[in-house]
Design a protein around this motif. Structure first.
Motif, PDB file in Angstrom:
ATOM      1  N   GLN A 280       0.214   2.550   2.138  1.00  8.98           N
ATOM      2  CA  GLN A 280      -1.042   2.182   1.506  1.00  8.98           C
ATOM      3  C   GLN A 280      -0.801   1.373   0.240  1.00  8.98           C
ATOM      4  O   GLN A 280       0.257   1.483  -0.392  1.00  8.98           O
ATOM      5  CB  GLN A 280      -1.850   3.429   1.177  1.00  8.98           C
ATOM      6  CG  GLN A 280      -2.249   4.235   2.397  1.00  8.98           C
ATOM      7  CD  GLN A 280      -3.056   3.425   3.392  1.00  8.98           C
ATOM      8  OE1 GLN A 280      -4.011   2.729   3.038  1.00  8.98           O
ATOM      9  NE2 GLN A 280      -2.673   3.494   4.671  1.00  8.98           N
ATOM     10  N   ALA A 281      -1.770   0.563  -0.095  1.00  9.28           N
ATOM     11  CA  ALA A 281      -1.681  -0.226  -1.323  1.00  9.28           C
ATOM     12  C   ALA A 281      -1.425   0.690  -2.513  1.00  9.28           C
ATOM     13  O   ALA A 281      -2.022   1.765  -2.627  1.00  9.28           O
ATOM     14  CB  ALA A 281      -2.958  -1.020  -1.527  1.00  9.28           C
TER      15      ALA A 281
ATOM     16  N   SER B  92       4.264  -0.374  -6.214  1.00  7.07           N
ATOM     17  CA  SER B  92       2.942  -0.989  -6.409  1.00  7.07           C
ATOM     18  C   SER B  92       2.664  -2.026  -5.329  1.00  7.07           C
ATOM     19  O   SER B  92       2.246  -3.153  -5.605  1.00  7.07           O
ATOM     20  CB  SER B  92       2.864  -1.641  -7.799  1.00  7.07           C
ATOM     21  OG  SER B  92       3.110  -0.704  -8.809  1.00  7.07           O
ATOM     22  N   LEU B  93       2.889  -1.641  -4.103  1.00 10.76           N
ATOM     23  CA  LEU B  93       2.745  -2.582  -3.001  1.00 10.76           C
ATOM     24  C   LEU B  93       1.308  -3.052  -2.833  1.00 10.76           C
ATOM     25  O   LEU B  93       0.355  -2.294  -3.067  1.00 10.76           O
ATOM     26  CB  LEU B  93       3.249  -1.950  -1.701  1.00 10.76           C
ATOM     27  CG  LEU B  93       4.781  -1.945  -1.581  1.00 10.76           C
ATOM     28  CD1 LEU B  93       5.251  -0.912  -0.574  1.00 10.76           C
ATOM     29  CD2 LEU B  93       5.283  -3.326  -1.217  1.00 10.76           C
ATOM     30  N   LYS B  94       1.190  -4.310  -2.439  1.00 13.55           N
ATOM     31  CA  LYS B  94      -0.098  -4.950  -2.259  1.00 13.55           C
ATOM     32  C   LYS B  94      -0.215  -5.444  -0.813  1.00 13.55           C
ATOM     33  O   LYS B  94       0.809  -5.684  -0.161  1.00 13.55           O
ATOM     34  CB  LYS B  94      -0.229  -6.156  -3.193  1.00 13.55           C
ATOM     35  CG  LYS B  94      -0.013  -5.854  -4.657  1.00 13.55           C
ATOM     36  CD  LYS B  94      -0.036  -7.132  -5.482  1.00 13.55           C
ATOM     37  CE  LYS B  94       0.206  -6.858  -6.954  1.00 13.55           C
ATOM     38  NZ  LYS B  94       0.197  -8.109  -7.759  1.00 13.55           N
ATOM     39  N   PRO B  95      -1.425  -5.652  -0.339  1.00 16.67           N
ATOM     40  CA  PRO B  95      -1.575  -6.183   1.029  1.00 16.67           C
ATOM     41  C   PRO B  95      -0.817  -7.498   1.230  1.00 16.67           C
ATOM     42  O   PRO B  95      -0.297  -7.743   2.323  1.00 16.67           O
ATOM     43  CB  PRO B  95      -3.085  -6.379   1.153  1.00 16.67           C
ATOM     44  CG  PRO B  95      -3.666  -5.336   0.251  1.00 16.67           C
ATOM     45  CD  PRO B  95      -2.719  -5.270  -0.914  1.00 16.67           C
TER      46      PRO B  95
ATOM     47  N   THR C  88       4.075  -3.179   6.277  1.00 20.97           N
ATOM     48  CA  THR C  88       2.641  -3.419   6.400  1.00 20.97           C
ATOM     49  C   THR C  88       1.902  -2.643   5.321  1.00 20.97           C
ATOM     50  O   THR C  88       2.086  -1.426   5.201  1.00 20.97           O
ATOM     51  CB  THR C  88       2.127  -2.995   7.783  1.00 20.97           C
ATOM     52  OG1 THR C  88       2.833  -3.718   8.801  1.00 20.97           O
ATOM     53  CG2 THR C  88       0.639  -3.292   7.916  1.00 20.97           C
ATOM     54  N   VAL C  89       1.093  -3.363   4.557  1.00 17.39           N
ATOM     55  CA  VAL C  89       0.272  -2.759   3.516  1.00 17.39           C
ATOM     56  C   VAL C  89      -1.173  -3.117   3.846  1.00 17.39           C
ATOM     57  O   VAL C  89      -1.615  -4.234   3.580  1.00 17.39           O
ATOM     58  CB  VAL C  89       0.659  -3.277   2.117  1.00 17.39           C
ATOM     59  CG1 VAL C  89      -0.102  -2.499   1.040  1.00 17.39           C
ATOM     60  CG2 VAL C  89       2.155  -3.182   1.898  1.00 17.39           C
ATOM     61  N   PRO C  90      -1.927  -2.200   4.433  1.00 14.00           N
ATOM     62  CA  PRO C  90      -3.302  -2.517   4.839  1.00 14.00           C
ATOM     63  C   PRO C  90      -4.193  -2.804   3.646  1.00 14.00           C
ATOM     64  O   PRO C  90      -4.006  -2.230   2.559  1.00 14.00           O
ATOM     65  CB  PRO C  90      -3.762  -1.249   5.562  1.00 14.00           C
ATOM     66  CG  PRO C  90      -2.521  -0.475   5.841  1.00 14.00           C
ATOM     67  CD  PRO C  90      -1.542  -0.824   4.789  1.00 14.00           C
ATOM     68  N   SER C  91      -5.136  -3.696   3.851  1.00 11.32           N
ATOM     69  CA  SER C  91      -6.074  -4.017   2.778  1.00 11.32           C
ATOM     70  C   SER C  91      -7.281  -3.099   2.820  1.00 11.32           C
ATOM     71  O   SER C  91      -7.474  -2.356   3.790  1.00 11.32           O
ATOM     72  CB  SER C  91      -6.529  -5.474   2.882  1.00 11.32           C
ATOM     73  OG  SER C  91      -7.038  -5.728   4.167  1.00 11.32           O
TER      74      SER C  91
END
Length: 121
Positions: free
Chosen positions: A13-14, A85-88, A118-121
């Motif tokens: 997740q983001a 701090s992953l982002k989409p 994969t980081v869903p938005s």
């Protein structure tokens, strides 16, 4: 024969974190700079981060600076990419790469297979 085997990708997740690993074999690992690249869907491959053979010198793409950390363990012949701090927009296939020298010079002699993040938005 040089082999680079990446692992650690997944769905997160983001705002979350992942750590990618790339295990190398076939060469004296500490003699070579290593790097991570990524290719997002429908986009060109882009540089993410690099580290010198000794691990002292690192460099990062502006888009990941302050969030990603590249490191290496020469005793384990492994390079890591800690992603926080992953982002989409970080969604991509991440690949590790080996340079022909101990200093990173944007030249790649060997590529590893990718690991998908994969980081869903």
């Amino acid at each position: 024969q040089v082999q680079l085997v990446a692992s650690g990708g997944g769905l997160v997740q983001a705002g979350g974190s992942l750590r990618l690993s790339c295990a190398a074999s076939g060469r004296t690992f500490s003699n070579y700079a290593m790097a991570w690249f990524r290719r997002a869907p429908g986009k060109e491959r882009e540089f993410v981060a690099a580290i010198s053979g000794s691990g002292v010198v690192t460099s990062y793409a502006d888009s990941v600076k302050g969030r990603f950390t590249i490191s290496r363990d020469n005793a384990k012949n492994t390079v890591y990419l800690q992603m926080n701090s992953l982002k989409p927009e970080d969604t991509a296939v991440y690949s590790c790469a080996m340079s022909p020298s101990s200093r990173w010079s944007s030249i790649v002699t060997y590529w590893g297979q990718g690991t998908s993040v994969t980081v869903p938005s």
